[in-house]
Design an enzyme around this catalytic site. Structure first.
Site, PDB file in Angstrom:
ATOM      1  N   ARG A  87      43.722  32.013  -5.678  1.00 23.35           N
ATOM      2  CA  ARG A  87      43.606  33.338  -6.284  1.00 23.35           C
ATOM      3  C   ARG A  87      42.471  33.296  -7.312  1.00 23.35           C
ATOM      4  NH1 ARG A  87      46.947  34.032  -9.807  1.00 23.35           N
ATOM      5  NH2 ARG A  87      48.358  32.293  -9.649  1.00 23.35           N
ATOM      6  N   TYR A 239      41.363  34.191   1.496  1.00 19.46           N
ATOM      7  CA  TYR A 239      42.464  33.248   1.273  1.00 19.46           C
ATOM      8  C   TYR A 239      43.640  33.816   0.507  1.00 19.46           C
ATOM      9  CZ  TYR A 239      45.036  29.084   0.051  1.00 19.46           C
ATOM     10  OH  TYR A 239      46.037  28.172  -0.084  1.00 19.46           O
ATOM     11  N   LYS A 248      50.884  39.305  -3.386  1.00 14.48           N
ATOM     12  CA  LYS A 248      50.752  39.508  -4.838  1.00 14.48           C
ATOM     13  C   LYS A 248      50.258  40.916  -5.180  1.00 14.48           C
ATOM     14  CE  LYS A 248      51.799  35.254  -5.711  1.00 14.48           C
ATOM     15  NZ  LYS A 248      53.061  34.907  -6.353  1.00 14.48           N
ATOM     16  N   HIS A 268      58.280  38.085  -9.993  1.00 13.12           N
ATOM     17  CA  HIS A 268      57.800  36.831  -9.405  1.00 13.12           C
ATOM     18  C   HIS A 268      58.953  35.831  -9.437  1.00 13.12           C
ATOM     19  CE1 HIS A 268      54.529  33.451  -9.579  1.00 13.12           C
ATOM     20  NE2 HIS A 268      54.935  33.680  -8.348  1.00 13.12           N
ATOM     21  N   SER A 290      53.476  29.930 -11.279  1.00 17.27           N
ATOM     22  CA  SER A 290      52.993  29.393 -10.004  1.00 17.27           C
ATOM     23  C   SER A 290      53.050  27.874 -10.003  1.00 17.27           C
ATOM     24  CB  SER A 290      51.536  29.846  -9.811  1.00 17.27           C
ATOM     25  OG  SER A 290      51.482  31.231 -10.030  1.00 17.27           O
ATOM     26  N   ALA A 291      53.500  27.349  -8.863  1.00 18.20           N
ATOM     27  CA  ALA A 291      53.526  25.888  -8.619  1.00 18.20           C
ATOM     28  C   ALA A 291      54.361  25.157  -9.671  1.00 18.20           C
ATOM     29  CB  ALA A 291      52.089  25.350  -8.564  1.00 18.20           C
ATOM     30  N   CYS A 292      55.456  25.784 -10.137  1.00 19.15           N
ATOM     31  CA  CYS A 292      56.362  25.104 -11.090  1.00 19.15           C
ATOM     32  C   CYS A 292      57.725  24.848 -10.479  1.00 19.15           C
ATOM     33  CB  CYS A 292      56.533  25.947 -12.348  1.00 19.15           C
ATOM     34  SG  CYS A 292      55.120  25.817 -13.437  1.00 19.15           S
ATOM     35  N   ASP A 315      59.611  33.443  -3.735  1.00 17.72           N
ATOM     36  CA  ASP A 315      58.464  33.807  -4.565  1.00 17.72           C
ATOM     37  C   ASP A 315      58.522  35.210  -5.173  1.00 17.72           C
ATOM     38  OD1 ASP A 315      55.069  34.604  -4.300  1.00 17.72           O
ATOM     39  OD2 ASP A 315      55.865  33.080  -5.628  1.00 17.72           O
ATOM     40  N   ARG A 407      48.266  25.156   1.336  1.00 22.03           N
ATOM     41  CA  ARG A 407      49.491  25.914   1.565  1.00 22.03           C
ATOM     42  C   ARG A 407      50.008  25.764   2.989  1.00 22.03           C
ATOM     43  NH1 ARG A 407      51.731  28.854  -2.984  1.00 22.03           N
ATOM     44  NH2 ARG A 407      50.222  28.422  -4.599  1.00 22.03           N
ATOM     45  N   ASN A 536      69.368  19.029 -10.026  1.00 16.41           N
ATOM     46  CA  ASN A 536      69.386  20.309 -10.750  1.00 16.41           C
ATOM     47  C   ASN A 536      70.632  21.118 -10.434  1.00 16.41           C
ATOM     48  OD1 ASN A 536      66.981  19.742 -12.018  1.00 16.41           O
ATOM     49  ND2 ASN A 536      65.719  20.797 -10.494  1.00 16.41           N
TER      50      ASN A 536
HETATM   51  O1  LIG Z   1      47.450  33.084  -3.139  1.00 21.34           O
HETATM   52  C1  LIG Z   1      47.048  31.944  -3.399  1.00 21.34           C
HETATM   53  O2  LIG Z   1      45.872  31.619  -3.448  1.00 21.34           O
HETATM   54  C2  LIG Z   1      48.041  30.938  -3.748  1.00 21.34           C
HETATM   55  S1  LIG Z   1      48.907  31.571  -5.078  1.00 21.34           S
HETATM   56  C3  LIG Z   1      50.492  31.808  -4.499  1.00 21.34           C
HETATM   57  C4  LIG Z   1      50.818  31.785  -3.156  1.00 21.34           C
HETATM   58  C5  LIG Z   1      52.138  31.934  -2.789  1.00 21.34           C
HETATM   59  C6  LIG Z   1      53.098  32.122  -3.751  1.00 21.34           C
HETATM   60  N1  LIG Z   1      52.779  32.170  -5.061  1.00 21.34           N
HETATM   61  C7  LIG Z   1      51.509  31.997  -5.451  1.00 21.34           C
HETATM   62  C8  LIG Z   1      51.262  32.067  -6.907  1.00 21.34           C
HETATM   63  O3  LIG Z   1      50.164  31.746  -7.383  1.00 21.34           O
HETATM   64  O4  LIG Z   1      52.237  32.436  -7.604  1.00 21.34           O
HETATM   65 MN   LIG Z   2      54.043  32.846  -6.628  1.00 20.76          MN
END
Ligand SMILES: O=C(O)CSc1cccnc1C(=O)O
Ligand SMILES: [Mn+2]
Length: 627
Positions: A87, A239, A248, A268, A290-292, A315, A407, A536
């Protein structure tokens, strides 16, 4: 080591899909006016069939955009242009007449971090400069799609126009698209349909697709949104969130503005169902940046026997008041999983691994000489297997073989633990909302808010170590309120007020309880304080008990909220865990945390901080000072 493609077998022309006439009037006008502007070779209206998907795949194989992965069942690998890998927040804009509807005015000398505004005039001129003739010689795909089960009361529809076969194919995985939706559109209010115009910005020409199988135009990339017209316009990137506009751009940025006007929440968040050994199944939502770890949590394999986890989504959650149950109900508006590959393994997320080697499109992972994929964090491959990195070169083991934001794009239906109600049109009842992120110090494993309003403050105060999915690099702790900072569709201050208004808007609502979790706390000598992953479930179990009753015997009141009594978290079998430290609330740390948040709010939204939020912050400050 590839099956040699018999190019004669690849059918180059896409058999006719639907005709534009399948679309309702206003959408036909949108398609026709766009075609006049972008002058495509042909218009193809997607019908969403399996036959059509096969044609997309064949065309991408011929164009060289994807490689077959013969090790798996119907899986492919795409490699992007290295300039088009994530992004692009700095190129993402929201357009409203009044700038303040999009973003708060930051304090003097402060750089705003809550989104970018573009004037209507600049958006129009940017589009004119870019889109004229941009699809010359190319196919203009028209994708009628639904976010959410088609026709459901929580679902919304859109039409995406794109010149990317990859985007058309990925949209088939990530949304519900085609014939059924186009029929529904004819029976619906067309003003509610979101228009999504996308081009990779590379018209057919002497130096186009054959030189670079991943067409893109990074210097001209812009991702624009006009909420008042339910319009998204994206140019130059092929992408992920920049081009799969249902995700998004629609489901969060435009979705949050629709939710504001209609009294619900577009967030989100993951949605998951938890069934304890004794007691009822409950559904929870969780917002992590993101990615957490949202995908890993949504697909958790419990380390403690007797629990069942089922996944609704990993997501995005659309959360709406249900007048029958008087609870919030949530749907996952997506139809697929677009998850971060690196870090996914049979140890970290066996359910994801059991999903992604069938009907999946991988992007920017490494390739193995036995026709499979590999990425950092996945189990090692046998020594006799060669690894080709995401640039297509033999891996030199000096730099990562897979891009950090690589991804997998897989159908949700293939997830072994997909929840039986994942497509229920009315959604699932939400008993708890978790906020969380990567906090190496000071933030306890879990704590619970004293009220809804206090929970909104916790969401607004969210911070987390940066990750690969965004543009920020390094290990600095960034503010990411509600994990929505890159995705707000409107002024953050107004967004907070909308959350605070929920009890008033929905009288008698049984509000979900709000918690904050932190799997990533470290001891002074840098060791993880909590094992995470399947363990968890021990923390989720405490959530379920707190949701099922206000059993205060398992909680301790601290200045920041309710924290589990040490013996109320089952750590049987965990020898190393120092729960006392993992649950501790260091007052000095929290004095600084509150100051930092107060500064963030006054820097970023000096004139738009809701009084209800300031009141909660003041009360937290007093509780900390009283210790
Ligand atoms: O869209 C992208 O480039 C990856 S970002 C993404 C993709 C899927 C789910 N969440 C995200 C995010 O950045 O939250
Ligand atoms: Mn996301």
């Amino acid at each position: 080591f590839f099956q040699l493609l018999d190019l004669n077998k690849v059918k180059l022309t896409l058999k006719r899909g639907l005709t534009v006439k399948a679309l309702p009037g206003k959408m036909r006008k949108y398609v026709q006016s766009t075609a006049e502007q972008v002058t495509p070779k042909e218009i193809y209206v997607c019908d969403g069939s399996e036959k059509e998907m096969k044609m997309f795949i064949e065309k991408m194989l011929f164009d060289g955009t994807i490689f077959p992965l013969p090790k798996y069942d119907n899986c492919y690998l795409a490699r992007t242009d290295p300039r088009d890998v994530a992004r692009v927040e700095s190129k993402t804009f929201i357009t409203t007449k009044d700038k303040r509807d999009t973003i708060p005015e930051p304090a003097k000398g402060v750089i705003g971090k809550l989104g970018n505004w573009m004037s209507p005039e600049e958006m129009d001129s940017s589009i004119k400069k870019r889109f004229k003739g941009c699809m010359s010689g190319k196919i203009m795909y028209v994708i009628p799609f639904s976010m959410g089960p088609p026709g459901g009361p929580l679902s919304k529809m859109g039409v995406q126009i794109t010149d990317s076969t990859y985007v058309a194919a990925a949209s088939k995985v990530m949304t519900r698209m085609g014939m059924e939706v186009s029929k529904l559109m004819n029976e619906s209010n067309q003003d509610q349909i979101v228009r999504c115009t996308h081009s990779v910005g590379v018209p057919e020409g002497p130096l186009s697709a054959k030189v670079n199988p991943w067409p893109c135009n990074p210097d001209q990339t812009l991702i624009m949104h006009k909420p008042d017209e339910k319009l998204i316009v994206s140019y130059g990137s092929g992408y992920g969130g920049n081009s799969l506009l249902g995700k998004k751009c629609f489901a969060l940025r435009i979705g949050s503005t629709i939710a504001k006007s209609e009294g619900w929440l577009a967030e989100h968040m993951l949605i998951m169902g938890i069934t304890p050994p004794k007691g009822e199944k409950k559904y929870i939502c969780a917002a992590f940046p993101s990615a957490c770890g949202k995908t890993n949590l949504a697909m958790l394999t419990p380390k403690v026997p007797g629990y069942k986890i089922e996944c609704v989504g990993d997501d995005i959650a659309w959360i709406k008041f249900n007048p029958k149950t008087k609870m919030f109900h949530a749907i996952n508006p997506e139809n697929g999983i677009f998850g971060v590959a690196p870090g996914t393994s049979w140890q970290s997320n066996p359910n994801a691994m059991a999903t992604i080697f069938k009907d999946t499109m991988f992007t920017n992972t490494a390739l193995t000489s036995d026709g499979g994929v590999w990425w950092e964090g996945m189990e090692e491959v046998p020594a006799n297997i060669q690894i080709i990195d995401w640039h297509g070169k033999l891996w030199d083991r000096k730099k990562p073989a897979s891009h950090p934001n690589a991804r997998f794009c897989a159908p949700s239906r293939n997830l072994p633990i997909i929840d039986p109600n994942w497509e229920s049109p009315d959604g699932v009842p939400i008993s708890a909302i978790l906020f969380g992120g990567r906090r190496p110090e000071g933030v306890p494993l879990i704590y619970q808010s004293f009220s809804w309003e206090h929970g909104v403050l916790i969401g607004a105060m969210m911070r987390s170590e940066a990750t690969a999915a965004a543009e920020h690099k390094g290990k600095n702790v960034m503010n990411d309120p509600f994990a929505m900072r890159p995705f707000f569709g409107y002024n953050f201050g107004h967004y907070i007020q909308h959350w605070l208004d929920m009890p008033k808007i929905h009288e008698g609502i049984k509000l979900p309880k709000i918690f904050h979790v932190n799997w990533f706390r470290k001891s002074k000598d840098g060791k993880w304080l909590w094992p995470g992953y399947g363990d968890n479930i021990r923390v989720l179990d405490w959530v379920l008990r707190r949701v099922s009753s206000d059993d205060d015997s398992i909680a301790v009141k601290t200045p920041i909220g309710f924290v589990p009594k040490e013996d109320s978290i089952n750590i049987e079998g965990l020898s190393e865990v120092n729960l006392k430290e993992a649950l501790s609330v260091p007052i000095d740390f929290w004095k600084k945390e509150i100051e930092s948040s107060a500064k963030y709010f006054s820097d970023q939204m000096p004139d738009d901080t809701p009084s209800g939020l300031s009141k909660e912050l003041e009360e937290l400050k007093k509780r900390i000072e009283q210790g």
